[in-house]
Scaffold this active site. Structure first.
Site, short mmCIF file in Angstrom:
data_model
loop_
_atom_site.label_atom_id
_atom_site.label_comp_id
_atom_site.label_asym_id
_atom_site.label_seq_id
_atom_site.Cartn_x
_atom_site.Cartn_y
_atom_site.Cartn_z
CB ILE A 276 16.09 9.13 38.65
CG1 ILE A 276 15.71 8.68 37.23
CG2 ILE A 276 16.06 10.66 38.75
CD1 ILE A 276 14.28 9.00 36.85
CG ASP B 172 8.81 1.23 54.26
OD1 ASP B 172 8.31 2.05 53.45
OD2 ASP B 172 8.46 0.04 54.32
CB VAL B 173 9.08 6.68 52.02
CG1 VAL B 173 10.54 6.94 51.69
CG2 VAL B 173 8.41 5.84 50.95
CE1 TYR C 37 5.69 5.20 38.62
CE2 TYR C 37 4.84 5.97 36.52
CZ TYR C 37 5.87 5.88 37.43
OH TYR C 37 7.08 6.48 37.16
CE LYS D 134 6.13 8.58 39.73
NZ LYS D 134 7.27 9.07 40.54
CB THR E 261 16.01 2.83 36.63
OG1 THR E 261 14.59 2.61 36.66
CG2 THR E 261 16.30 4.26 36.19
#
Length: 247
Positions: free
Chosen positions: A19, A64-65, A156, A160, A191
């Site tokens: 995305i 790397d976030v 996850y 989110k 993806t």
């Protein structure tokens, strides 16, 4: 009165694939100068080379976030190369595997929450000195999991869901600075991250009136719309791009 233009520089975090790359491609094709940050150096270099073909300047950094200093340095370097920032899109995300609660180990939880939620917080914090110099826009990529639960996807789903609260609190705080903040929540998008998630694909196909998943380009067009100056009153919103899937 907003003080920027639709074609001012944008930073796309997680912009080398999926995305995020579709968003970067949509913006580059509209003439937007871009900074792209992603984890893998080779993937980032390929994305930048491809995006540069659209004409506007494109710069990339690998970071790397999960590492605030490394991430901040990348944001600062790109903002300086671009001469500022008008828009931020956070599309970094991971969804390693589905696990029963008994098998959901600490490392899995920490990695998923760090990339999907904490990284978004870092991205906004690092970009704020540049965005505050003129009106701007922030779009964070969530999921249908931002509004409903899925068994065996605990980290996850929690991350989110957290993006909903983060988006709404940021919109409240940054509104006086003429910065709008929105969360875009796609349905199932094919993806690299989702290619082995057959059960999720079937769920979306069965629950969508369209009977299919969502194309990355469809998500990208929604993001590009939200970054336009003339939709600056849209802020603090959770926007589903999910083919009508009940959530």
């Amino acid at each position: 009165m907003r003080r920027s233009t639709d074609r001012s520089p944008a930073l796309v975090v997680g912009g080398s694939r999926g995305i995020g790359y579709a968003v970067a491609e949509e913006l580059a094709s509209a003439g937007v100068a871009l900074g792209v940050i992603s984890y893998a150096r080779e993937g980032n270099e390929r994305a930048v080379a491809s995006l540069a073909g659209f004409g506007p300047p494109v710069f990339g950094r690998s970071a790397d976030v999960r590492h605030p200093v490394e991430f901040k340095n990348a944001v600062d370097e790109l903002a300086n190369e671009l001469g500022g920032l008008r828009a931020l899109v956070y599309s970094a995300g991971v969804h390693d595997r589905m696990e029963d609660l008994d098998d959901y180990d600490d490392a899995l939880w920490e990695r998923i929450v760090a990339v999907n939620l904490t990284g978004a917080f870092y991205a906004v914090r690092h970009a704020m000195p540049y965005l505050r110099r003129g009106a701007g826009s922030i779009v964070i990529i969530g999921s249908v999991a931002s509004r409903r639960g899925f068994a065996r996807a605990h980290g996850y789903v929690a991350a989110k869901h957290g993006l909903v609260g983060l988006t709404r609190s940021l919109a409240q705080e940054l509104g006086p600075d003429e910065i709008n903040v929105n969360l875009v929540c796609p349905g199932f998008v094919e993806t690299d991250m989702t290619r082995d998630k057959a059960a999720l694909r079937r769920w979306h196909e069965q629950n969508s009136p369209l009977g299919r998943g969502v194309e990355a380009a469809e998500v990208a067009k929604t993001v590009a719309f939200l970054l336009k100056d003339d939709v600056s009153a849209v802020t603090g919103q959770v926007i589903g791009v999910c083919g009508g899937t009940s959530w």
